[in-house]
Design a protein around this motif. Structure first.
Motif, mmCIF file in Angstrom:
data_model
loop_
_atom_site.group_PDB
_atom_site.id
_atom_site.type_symbol
_atom_site.label_atom_id
_atom_site.label_comp_id
_atom_site.label_asym_id
_atom_site.label_seq_id
_atom_site.Cartn_x
_atom_site.Cartn_y
_atom_site.Cartn_z
ATOM 1 N N ALA A 1 30.730 51.021 32.671
ATOM 2 C CA ALA A 1 31.296 49.693 32.407
ATOM 3 C C ALA A 1 32.746 49.779 31.945
ATOM 4 O O ALA A 1 33.564 48.922 32.297
ATOM 5 C CB ALA A 1 30.454 48.962 31.365
ATOM 6 N N VAL A 2 33.080 50.810 31.179
ATOM 7 C CA VAL A 2 34.457 50.985 30.699
ATOM 8 C C VAL A 2 35.420 51.124 31.873
ATOM 9 O O VAL A 2 36.469 50.478 31.921
ATOM 10 C CB VAL A 2 34.556 52.222 29.766
ATOM 11 N N TYR A 3 35.056 51.937 32.854
ATOM 12 C CA TYR A 3 35.956 52.188 33.979
ATOM 13 C C TYR A 3 35.889 51.090 35.041
ATOM 14 O O TYR A 3 36.873 50.833 35.723
ATOM 15 C CB TYR A 3 35.721 53.587 34.540
ATOM 16 N N LYS A 4 34.754 50.425 35.154
ATOM 17 C CA LYS A 4 34.685 49.257 36.028
ATOM 18 C C LYS A 4 35.606 48.158 35.499
ATOM 19 O O LYS A 4 36.309 47.498 36.263
ATOM 20 C CB LYS A 4 33.257 48.723 36.120
ATOM 21 N N LYS A 5 35.609 47.994 34.187
ATOM 22 C CA LYS A 5 36.481 46.997 33.575
ATOM 23 C C LYS A 5 37.951 47.349 33.821
ATOM 24 O O LYS A 5 38.768 46.475 34.120
ATOM 25 C CB LYS A 5 36.204 46.906 32.076
ATOM 26 N N LEU A 6 38.293 48.629 33.696
ATOM 27 C CA LEU A 6 39.665 49.065 33.956
ATOM 28 C C LEU A 6 40.058 48.765 35.408
ATOM 29 O O LEU A 6 41.163 48.296 35.667
ATOM 30 C CB LEU A 6 39.827 50.561 33.659
ATOM 31 N N ALA A 7 39.148 48.985 36.343
ATOM 32 C CA ALA A 7 39.439 48.701 37.756
ATOM 33 C C ALA A 7 39.647 47.204 37.974
ATOM 34 O O ALA A 7 40.536 46.803 38.727
ATOM 35 C CB ALA A 7 38.310 49.218 38.645
ATOM 36 N N ARG A 8 38.856 46.387 37.311
ATOM 37 C CA ARG A 8 39.029 44.933 37.454
ATOM 38 C C ARG A 8 40.341 44.476 36.824
ATOM 39 O O ARG A 8 41.046 43.644 37.379
ATOM 40 C CB ARG A 8 37.852 44.185 36.834
ATOM 41 N N GLU A 9 40.685 45.040 35.670
ATOM 42 C CA GLU A 9 41.928 44.649 34.990
ATOM 43 C C GLU A 9 43.172 45.089 35.762
ATOM 44 O O GLU A 9 44.149 44.359 35.825
ATOM 45 C CB GLU A 9 41.978 45.246 33.586
ATOM 46 N N THR A 10 43.139 46.284 36.329
ATOM 47 C CA THR A 10 44.305 46.793 37.047
ATOM 48 C C THR A 10 44.343 46.325 38.500
ATOM 49 O O THR A 10 45.374 46.444 39.157
ATOM 50 C CB THR A 10 44.346 48.333 37.036
ATOM 51 N N GLU A 11 43.203 45.854 38.995
ATOM 52 C CA GLU A 11 43.065 45.433 40.393
ATOM 53 C C GLU A 11 43.343 46.588 41.343
ATOM 54 O O GLU A 11 43.861 46.408 42.444
ATOM 55 C CB GLU A 11 43.966 44.231 40.694
ATOM 56 N N ARG A 12 43.010 47.799 40.919
ATOM 57 C CA ARG A 12 43.210 49.022 41.693
ATOM 58 C C ARG A 12 41.947 49.874 41.583
ATOM 59 O O ARG A 12 41.245 49.812 40.570
ATOM 60 C CB ARG A 12 44.381 49.850 41.160
ATOM 61 N N PRO A 13 41.665 50.720 42.575
ATOM 62 C CA PRO A 13 40.540 51.647 42.417
ATOM 63 C C PRO A 13 40.849 52.640 41.292
ATOM 64 O O PRO A 13 41.994 53.062 41.128
ATOM 65 C CB PRO A 13 40.433 52.344 43.767
ATOM 66 N N VAL A 14 39.825 52.982 40.538
ATOM 67 C CA VAL A 14 39.972 53.938 39.441
ATOM 68 C C VAL A 14 39.126 55.162 39.762
ATOM 69 O O VAL A 14 37.925 55.052 40.008
ATOM 70 C CB VAL A 14 39.533 53.315 38.096
ATOM 71 N N PHE A 15 39.777 56.317 39.771
ATOM 72 C CA PHE A 15 39.096 57.588 39.966
ATOM 73 C C PHE A 15 38.887 58.202 38.592
ATOM 74 O O PHE A 15 39.825 58.297 37.807
ATOM 75 C CB PHE A 15 39.936 58.518 40.840
ATOM 76 N N VAL A 16 37.652 58.605 38.295
ATOM 77 C CA VAL A 16 37.323 59.193 36.996
ATOM 78 C C VAL A 16 36.849 60.611 37.248
ATOM 79 O O VAL A 16 35.928 60.843 38.031
ATOM 80 C CB VAL A 16 36.207 58.385 36.286
#
Length: 170
Positions: free
Chosen positions: A125-140
């Motif tokens: 959820a932490v990284y999904k939220k970051l992806a929604r906030e940045t509007e970019r894919p997030v690689f973890v």
């Protein structure tokens, strides 16, 4: 590569994949250096008390000549912003969502994060939220002994594990 819909056309671009792999090396070395402990568990060379045990990340951009570049590794990308125009003392913070050149965010979690944590709903959820906030894919990516080759990608809705060559694991 078409199985990884979270990162869209980026994962089909060999130039992006090449840069992502170089950026993963940079993030991994910065995370390990910040968490470096020597004999008797005392801080060793490179240990950074501020960045230790914190996820570190960077922003991948596509510049005007259509090549990819990545930013400096730091703690700001995990907060959805980037420090631009620093003079060593003062930063001009820019939200990643407002940066038209930003195409993705790469985050390296601390070595103490266990492999099982990647399956935790809170972690995801932490990284999904970051992806929604940045509007970019997030690689973890993992940086610990058992998680060194682990990388996930999220678009804010799904969280998919990919292998070192970015082919979806099912």
């Amino acid at each position: 590569m078409d199985l990884i819909k979270e990162c869209g056309v980026l994962c089909d671009d060999p130039a992006f994949i090449s840069l992502l792999n170089r950026a993963r090396g940079q993030v991994g070395s910065e995370v390990r250096a910040a968490n470096n402990r020597g004999a008797n568990n005392k801080p060793a060379v490179g240990h950074d008390a501020i960045r230790a045990n914190a996820p570190l990340g960077l922003v991948i951009r596509k510049d005007k000549d259509l090549s990819y570049k990545y930013s400096r590794v730091g703690t700001n990308a995990t907060a959805g912003r980037e420090c631009n125009g620093t003079n060593g003392l003062v930063c001009n913070f820019v939200n990643i969502s407002e940066d038209n050149t930003a195409v993705a965010v790469l985050v390296g979690v601390p070595p103490r994060v266990r492999l099982e944590s990647f399956s935790s709903e809170h972690f995801r959820a932490v990284y999904k939220k970051l992806a929604r906030e940045t509007e970019r894919p997030v690689f973890v990516m993992g940086t610990g002994t058992n998680a060194i080759g682990i990388i996930y990608v999220t678009d804010g809705n799904t969280f998919t594990r990919v292998d070192m060559t970015l082919k979806a694991k099912r």
